[in-house]
Design a protein around this motif. Structure first.
Motif, mmCIF file in Angstrom:
data_model
loop_
_atom_site.group_PDB
_atom_site.id
_atom_site.type_symbol
_atom_site.label_atom_id
_atom_site.label_comp_id
_atom_site.label_asym_id
_atom_site.label_seq_id
_atom_site.Cartn_x
_atom_site.Cartn_y
_atom_site.Cartn_z
ATOM 1 N N MET A 1 38.586 35.401 33.486
ATOM 2 C CA MET A 1 39.834 36.048 33.841
ATOM 3 C C MET A 1 40.871 34.948 34.123
ATOM 4 S SD MET A 1 40.430 38.786 36.903
ATOM 5 C CE MET A 1 40.583 40.358 36.137
ATOM 6 N N SER A 2 42.032 35.093 33.573
ATOM 7 C CA SER A 2 43.063 34.083 33.759
ATOM 8 C C SER A 2 43.779 34.285 35.096
ATOM 9 C CB SER A 2 44.082 34.138 32.619
ATOM 10 O OG SER A 2 44.854 35.322 32.725
ATOM 11 N N ILE A 3 44.551 33.289 35.475
ATOM 12 C CA ILE A 3 45.301 33.349 36.734
ATOM 13 C C ILE A 3 46.326 34.473 36.684
ATOM 14 C CG2 ILE A 3 46.846 32.070 38.275
ATOM 15 C CD1 ILE A 3 44.058 30.937 38.241
ATOM 16 N N VAL A 4 46.972 34.652 35.539
ATOM 17 C CA VAL A 4 47.995 35.691 35.399
ATOM 18 C C VAL A 4 47.372 37.071 35.582
ATOM 19 C CG1 VAL A 4 49.679 36.709 33.819
ATOM 20 C CG2 VAL A 4 49.375 34.222 33.890
ATOM 21 N N GLN A 5 46.232 37.307 34.960
ATOM 22 C CA GLN A 5 45.554 38.601 35.093
ATOM 23 C C GLN A 5 45.070 38.821 36.529
ATOM 24 O OE1 GLN A 5 42.501 38.141 32.186
ATOM 25 N NE2 GLN A 5 43.735 38.991 30.503
ATOM 26 N N ARG B 1 52.377 34.424 41.181
ATOM 27 C CA ARG B 1 51.643 33.194 40.890
ATOM 28 C C ARG B 1 51.988 32.100 41.891
ATOM 29 N NH1 ARG B 1 52.857 31.261 35.370
ATOM 30 N NH2 ARG B 1 54.738 32.450 35.663
ATOM 31 N N TYR C 1 49.323 29.809 44.057
ATOM 32 C CA TYR C 1 49.260 28.357 44.051
ATOM 33 C C TYR C 1 49.546 27.773 45.437
ATOM 34 C CZ TYR C 1 48.625 28.238 39.045
ATOM 35 O OH TYR C 1 48.107 28.395 37.798
ATOM 36 N N CYS D 1 46.409 37.599 39.256
ATOM 37 C CA CYS D 1 47.563 37.886 40.110
ATOM 38 C C CYS D 1 48.082 39.300 39.891
ATOM 39 C CB CYS D 1 48.677 36.872 39.857
ATOM 40 S SG CYS D 1 48.262 35.221 40.444
#
Length: 87
Positions: free
Chosen positions: A1-5, A14, A18, A7
């Motif tokens: 799972m990516s950071i964008v998904q 984002r 961070y 969040c």
């Protein structure tokens, strides 16, 4: 799972993610906080920041403001003794 998904799933930005990730050692005590905690527990939270600063200054030089900030952050303020009423 990516950071964008990730969040989007938790509905946070984002930048918030961070900022949270950049905070060092969340939930861990520093060496100074550990010493202050040990002194507070040994004295049953009866001493305030001034007395604990005096005890700490026997070993090494520490500012009273630093000790007070540590005690306030961790809710280690001294417990006030209840005064007795005269009859």
């Amino acid at each position: 799972m990516s950071i964008v998904q990730f969040c989007r799933l938790f509905d946070i930005s984002r930048s918030t993610y961070y900022r949270w990730r950049g905070t060092p050692n969340v939930g861990e005590f520093t060496e100074l906080e550990t010493v202050v905690q040990r002194i507070c527990i040994a004295n049953h939270f009866r001493y305030g920041y001034r007395k604990i600063t005096a005890l700490m200054n026997r070993e090494r030089r520490v500012s009273k403001n630093t000790i007070q900030r540590i005690m306030q952050k961790n809710n280690w303020q001294c417990r006030v003794k209840i005064k007795k009423k005269k009859r």
